[in-house]
Design a protein around this motif. Structure first.
Motif, short mmCIF file in Angstrom:
data_model
loop_
_atom_site.label_atom_id
_atom_site.label_comp_id
_atom_site.label_asym_id
_atom_site.label_seq_id
_atom_site.Cartn_x
_atom_site.Cartn_y
_atom_site.Cartn_z
N LEU A 23 0.83 -1.20 0.00
CA LEU A 23 0.00 0.00 0.00
C LEU A 23 0.87 1.25 0.00
O LEU A 23 0.54 2.24 -0.67
CB LEU A 23 -0.93 0.00 1.22
N TYR A 24 1.97 1.23 0.74
CA TYR A 24 2.90 2.36 0.76
C TYR A 24 3.44 2.64 -0.64
O TYR A 24 3.50 3.80 -1.07
CB TYR A 24 4.05 2.06 1.71
N HIS A 25 3.82 1.61 -1.35
CA HIS A 25 4.43 1.78 -2.67
C HIS A 25 3.41 2.07 -3.77
O HIS A 25 3.79 2.50 -4.86
CB HIS A 25 5.22 0.52 -3.04
N HIS A 26 2.11 1.87 -3.48
CA HIS A 26 1.06 2.11 -4.48
C HIS A 26 -0.06 2.95 -3.87
O HIS A 26 -1.20 2.49 -3.71
CB HIS A 26 0.51 0.77 -4.99
N PRO A 27 0.24 4.19 -3.49
CA PRO A 27 -0.77 5.04 -2.84
C PRO A 27 -1.88 5.45 -3.80
O PRO A 27 -1.63 5.71 -4.98
CB PRO A 27 0.03 6.25 -2.38
N GLU A 28 -3.10 5.53 -3.29
CA GLU A 28 -4.26 5.95 -4.08
C GLU A 28 -5.05 6.98 -3.28
O GLU A 28 -5.23 6.84 -2.07
CB GLU A 28 -5.14 4.75 -4.41
N LEU A 29 -5.55 7.99 -3.96
CA LEU A 29 -6.31 9.05 -3.31
C LEU A 29 -7.69 8.56 -2.90
O LEU A 29 -8.17 7.52 -3.35
CB LEU A 29 -6.42 10.25 -4.23
N GLY A 30 -8.35 9.36 -2.06
CA GLY A 30 -9.66 9.01 -1.54
C GLY A 30 -10.69 8.75 -2.62
O GLY A 30 -10.78 9.49 -3.60
#
Length: 384
Positions: A23-30
């Motif tokens: 999840l850290y390496h593939h962040p996604e916005l709200g």
């Protein structure tokens, strides 16, 4: 039997570290956390949770349920997994989502024996338009006995309070004209916004200490020689309790209307994000969690002062809830920074993940197996 939690955690430890780091390496916005949500959902399904997705018209939300063979309390863990623009997981939601899923999975391995139900809620967009608000209004937590989530921080902190918040947008409309050639024919919308700021600044002296009003101008015109006919300001208005916040909001709106009258502009007021209620910590549940955290974590646990706003506040209005903080062993760590995000994938971050999962799972175990504790939690909630 509580010792079995450690054994069950050891079986999934590496999986959870891998999920958090991914999840850290593939962040996604709200509300765009499609891959993040899918990753968490698939892992819960692997552990026999029944999952429903797309709750309250939020595609990246989910509800995952594991029921024991015996009846008992329902324990809810709330997962967040949205990131920040330009920063990534600078608020550590990669850890929050993983700890919630991890606690749910670990506790689920014991509920067949001790009874009860474990539910993990996927709650998108905490940073902007928190899904917990419509989820609470839709009654999705009505069958829950206790709800908890755990937030990373520089150090360990008890669950505390948060500020109720309204996000207000003020759109003023005037009339364009040449600012030098025919200024008398113009109606300056930016003047209205400036008067709005001046008026709000004037009432700060007369607000309670816990009130916060802070805003920006998002549109103030296009060219200096054109009288701007459109101007927009956005404000967060906060207070310790919803009742007083409503009073402050009415004062701010009155100022906004006064600014429109002074400048001859037209005004529209709207909410540009969902409103959040204040967090009401259930102290009995909080004490149970802190006791468990001390079993798995050597760092001190300090009281938490309120400051920001949380959509967990809306959950706490309908079910006994806690929102404590797990330390990343870096007291000077500042949230919403890349340094914060980077700390989540260090050894300290992984240690926080491990102790956080176990403390939440152990607290769920206590609520299920200790009738007196659950009774105390519910009596406190009813009285508050």
């Amino acid at each position: 039997m509580k010792s079995l939690l450690q054994e069950e955690f050891n079986k999934v430890k590496e999986d959870l570290i891998g999920i958090s780091d991914h999840l850290y390496h593939h962040p996604e916005l709200g509300d765009q956390e499609f891959e993040s949500s899918k990753l968490l959902v698939n892992y819960l399904k692997q552990h026999d949770f029944e999952v429903e997705t797309g709750l309250v018209e939020r595609p990246t939300s989910f509800k995952a349920v594991f029921k024991g063979e015996k009846t008992g309390p329902t324990i809810a863990y709330l997962a967040e997994y949205d990131a920040l623009p330009g920063v990534g997981h600078g608020c550590g939601h990669n850890l929050i989502g993983t700890m919630a899923v991890g606690a749910g999975v670990v506790l689920s391995k014991l509920v067949s024996e001790i009874g009860g139900t474990v539910t993990v809620y996927g709650t998108p967009a905490e940073e902007t338009n928190g899904a917990k608000v419509p989820m609470a209004k839709a009654g999705l937590f009505n069958d829950v006995d206790v709800a908890m989530m755990l937030h990373p921080s520089g150090g360990n902190f008890e669950s505390g309070s948060s500020l109720a918040m309204d996000a207000l947008q003020f759109d003023y409309t005037g009339q364009t004209s040449h600012a030098a050639g025919s200024p008398e024919k113009g109606i300056n919308a930016l003047d209205a916004v400036i008067q709005l700021f001046n008026g709000i600044n004037a009432i700060r002296e007369h607000l309670k200490d816990d009130a916060r009003v802070h805003g920006i101008i998002t549109n103030g015109g296009e060219a200096a020689n054109v009288v701007p006919d459109k101007a927009t300001a956005q404000f967060y208005v906060r207070a310790q309790e919803r009742e007083y916040l409503d009073e402050v909001v009415e004062k701010v709106k009155a100022i906004a209307h006064g600014a429109a009258m002074m400048t001859g502009t037209k005004l529209e007021i709207s909410n540009y994000e969902l409103s959040y209620d204040n967090m009401v910590t259930n102290q009995a549940l909080s004490s149970a969690f802190s006791k468990n955290l001390k079993e798995y974590n050597d760092h001190p646990i300090r009281p938490k002062e309120s400051g920001g706003s949380l959509d967990m506040g809306d959950v706490s209005q309908v079910v006994p809830s806690i929102h404590p903080y797990i330390g990343l062993n870096k007291p000077d760590l500042i949230g919403h920074t890349t340094e914060f995000a980077d700390q989540t994938i260090t050894e300290d971050g992984h240690n926080a993940l491990m102790s956080g999962v176990l403390a939440m799972a152990a607290t769920g175990y206590d609520v299920i197996t200790n009738e007196e504790l659950l009774k105390t939690i519910k009596e406190e909630f009813k009285n508050k």
